[in-house]
Design a protein around this motif. Structure first.
Motif, PDB file in Angstrom:
ATOM      1  N   SER A 199       2.024   0.904  32.491  1.00  0.00           N
ATOM      2  CA  SER A 199       1.342   1.450  31.326  1.00  0.00           C
ATOM      3  C   SER A 199       2.121   1.033  30.084  1.00  0.00           C
ATOM      4  CB  SER A 199       1.230   2.965  31.407  1.00  0.00           C
ATOM      5  OG  SER A 199       2.498   3.570  31.314  1.00  0.00           O
ATOM      6  N   HIS A 200       1.421   1.004  28.963  1.00  0.00           N
ATOM      7  CA  HIS A 200       2.068   0.678  27.691  1.00  0.00           C
ATOM      8  C   HIS A 200       1.148   1.105  26.557  1.00  0.00           C
ATOM      9  CE1 HIS A 200      -0.329  -2.929  26.320  1.00  0.00           C
ATOM     10  NE2 HIS A 200      -0.757  -2.796  27.547  1.00  0.00           N
ATOM     11  N   ILE A 233       2.609 -10.201  27.166  1.00  0.00           N
ATOM     12  CA  ILE A 233       3.282  -9.357  28.151  1.00  0.00           C
ATOM     13  C   ILE A 233       3.363 -10.067  29.499  1.00  0.00           C
ATOM     14  CG2 ILE A 233       3.095  -7.212  29.470  1.00  0.00           C
ATOM     15  CD1 ILE A 233       1.782  -5.964  26.965  1.00  0.00           C
ATOM     16  N   ALA A 234       2.252 -10.665  29.914  1.00  0.00           N
ATOM     17  CA  ALA A 234       2.214 -11.359  31.206  1.00  0.00           C
ATOM     18  C   ALA A 234       3.224 -12.488  31.257  1.00  0.00           C
ATOM     19  CB  ALA A 234       0.806 -11.901  31.459  1.00  0.00           C
ATOM     20  N   ALA A 235       3.284 -13.268  30.201  1.00  0.00           N
ATOM     21  CA  ALA A 235       4.218 -14.405  30.171  1.00  0.00           C
ATOM     22  C   ALA A 235       5.659 -13.946  30.329  1.00  0.00           C
ATOM     23  CB  ALA A 235       4.035 -15.185  28.876  1.00  0.00           C
ATOM     24  N   ASP A 247      -3.027   4.135  24.783  1.00  0.00           N
ATOM     25  CA  ASP A 247      -2.262   3.778  25.977  1.00  0.00           C
ATOM     26  C   ASP A 247      -3.156   3.014  26.946  1.00  0.00           C
ATOM     27  OD1 ASP A 247       0.151   5.000  25.199  1.00  0.00           O
ATOM     28  OD2 ASP A 247      -0.577   6.963  25.872  1.00  0.00           O
ATOM     29  N   MET A 248      -2.603   1.989  27.578  1.00  0.00           N
ATOM     30  CA  MET A 248      -3.355   1.161  28.528  1.00  0.00           C
ATOM     31  C   MET A 248      -2.552   0.975  29.808  1.00  0.00           C
ATOM     32  SD  MET A 248      -6.315   0.345  27.284  1.00  0.00           S
ATOM     33  CE  MET A 248      -6.842  -1.088  28.252  1.00  0.00           C
ATOM     34  N   THR A 249      -3.272   0.696  30.882  1.00  0.00           N
ATOM     35  CA  THR A 249      -2.633   0.309  32.143  1.00  0.00           C
ATOM     36  C   THR A 249      -3.104  -1.078  32.537  1.00  0.00           C
ATOM     37  OG1 THR A 249      -4.370   1.268  33.527  1.00  0.00           O
ATOM     38  CG2 THR A 249      -2.527   2.701  32.946  1.00  0.00           C
ATOM     39  N   THR A 287       7.266  -1.341  24.963  1.00  0.00           N
ATOM     40  CA  THR A 287       7.882  -0.618  26.077  1.00  0.00           C
ATOM     41  C   THR A 287       6.895  -0.511  27.223  1.00  0.00           C
ATOM     42  OG1 THR A 287       9.236   0.692  24.557  1.00  0.00           O
ATOM     43  CG2 THR A 287       8.956   1.534  26.795  1.00  0.00           C
ATOM     44  N   LEU A 288       7.254  -1.057  28.362  1.00  0.00           N
ATOM     45  CA  LEU A 288       6.431  -0.963  29.563  1.00  0.00           C
ATOM     46  C   LEU A 288       6.980   0.140  30.463  1.00  0.00           C
ATOM     47  CD1 LEU A 288       5.911  -4.699  30.598  1.00  0.00           C
ATOM     48  CD2 LEU A 288       4.346  -3.239  29.326  1.00  0.00           C
ATOM     49  N   LYS A 289       6.066   0.924  31.025  1.00  0.00           N
ATOM     50  CA  LYS A 289       6.452   1.952  31.985  1.00  0.00           C
ATOM     51  C   LYS A 289       5.896   1.566  33.350  1.00  0.00           C
ATOM     52  CE  LYS A 289       5.972   6.865  33.123  1.00  0.00           C
ATOM     53  NZ  LYS A 289       5.349   8.151  32.713  1.00  0.00           N
ATOM     54  N   LEU A 290       6.765   1.412  34.320  1.00  0.00           N
ATOM     55  CA  LEU A 290       6.341   1.099  35.677  1.00  0.00           C
ATOM     56  C   LEU A 290       5.788   2.359  36.335  1.00  0.00           C
ATOM     57  CD1 LEU A 290       6.197  -0.978  38.005  1.00  0.00           C
ATOM     58  CD2 LEU A 290       8.499  -0.237  38.660  1.00  0.00           C
TER      59      LEU A 290
END
Length: 277
Positions: free
Chosen positions: A20-21, A130-132, A29-31, A2-5
């Motif tokens: 963040s995720h 995630i980037a892909a 948690d990371m950004t 789950t990504l949070k904008l």
């Protein structure tokens, strides 16, 4: 996943986003930040990674370098991870050059660091996936660049994954971490006293045995950390062993700051785009 904008901004017709995720690899948690160009022609888009230095987050490069103009010009996506795991339960140190903000882009083996400090796998596996997924029309072509500790990270990750990254570049990188105070402190803490285990995280060692992609390095002669932390002698000597394609440029008077990075960033983008084309 789950990504949070967190925030999003238009910039030079592209979009700069911060997410963040929860990272399964880092157990916290990371950004990260990512720039997606406008891609009005719906072409395939390559990806450049930027790794920042000690004390930085993903904000430093996105807010200080002005890279968005170049990313839009060349129609390339750029992803910027944070520099370490973070959070109340993540091991830390009072010093600026160890702990949170100083992950050194490796796989820690010593306690209490081993649980969270696995930036290498985070970048090459979890955040790569995630980037892909975030890049429309992703071409699958990638390159990597960074500054200082992040320059060390770009070189090590780029050489350890030479089939993945088409080019590597660095501004004022820690080229021989096993020989300089920053690296010795970090490696002793994260990896332990056995210096043999340090070699796989030292660019000057990897360059001797790796079929490295083309490398561009720019170093300012007015850098307050040069040459004590950033000496190039061993790296350039060892690059001769494999006849590596290394371009090392010294630029008179420039320091360690983003004034230096922003001045020569276009040269680095041109270098990357040539290899990604």
């Amino acid at each position: 996943m789950t990504l949070k904008l967190i925030e999003q901004h238009f910039s030079f017709d592209g979009v700069q986003s911060k997410y963040s995720h929860y990272s399964e690899v880092l157990q916290c948690d990371m950004t990260f930040s990512i720039y997606l160009p406008s891609n009005q022609e719906k072409k395939e888009i390559p990806l450049i990674w930027w790794l920042s230095g000690l004390t930085c987050t993903d904000d430093n490069f996105s807010q200080k370098s002005g890279f968005q103009r170049l990313a839009e010009k060349h129609q390339v996506a750029v992803i910027i991870p944070d520099t370490s795991p973070r959070g109340e339960n993540v091991a830390d140190d009072a010093a600026y050059d160890l702990g949170q903000g100083a992950g050194f882009y490796l796989t820690a083996t010593q306690e209490p660091w081993a649980k969270h400090y696995n930036m290498y796998a985070y970048i090459t596996d979890e955040l790569s996936r995630i980037a892909a997924a975030l890049i429309p029309n992703f071409s699958g072509k990638e390159s990597i660049m960074g500054h200082s500790m992040g320059g060390h990270g770009a070189l090590v990750i780029g050489m350890k994954n030479a089939a993945k990254f088409k080019a590597i570049s660095a501004f004022s990188p820690i080229l021989s971490p096993s020989q300089v105070p920053w690296g010795i402190k970090a490696f002793t803490t994260y990896l332990g006293e056995d210096k043999a285990s340090w070699k796989e995280w030292d660019a000057s060692e990897l360059i001797k045995t790796t079929d490295a992609p083309p490398i561009l390095i720019t170093q300012g002669t007015g850098d307050q950390f040069y040459p004590e932390q950033l000496d190039e002698t061993t790296f350039l000597e060892n690059a001769k062993v494999t006849d590596a394609k290394v371009t090392y440029k010294k630029v008179k008077g420039y320091d360690h700051s983003y004034f230096f990075i922003s001045t020569f960033l276009e040269d680095h983008f041109d270098f990357h785009i040539e290899q990604l084309s």
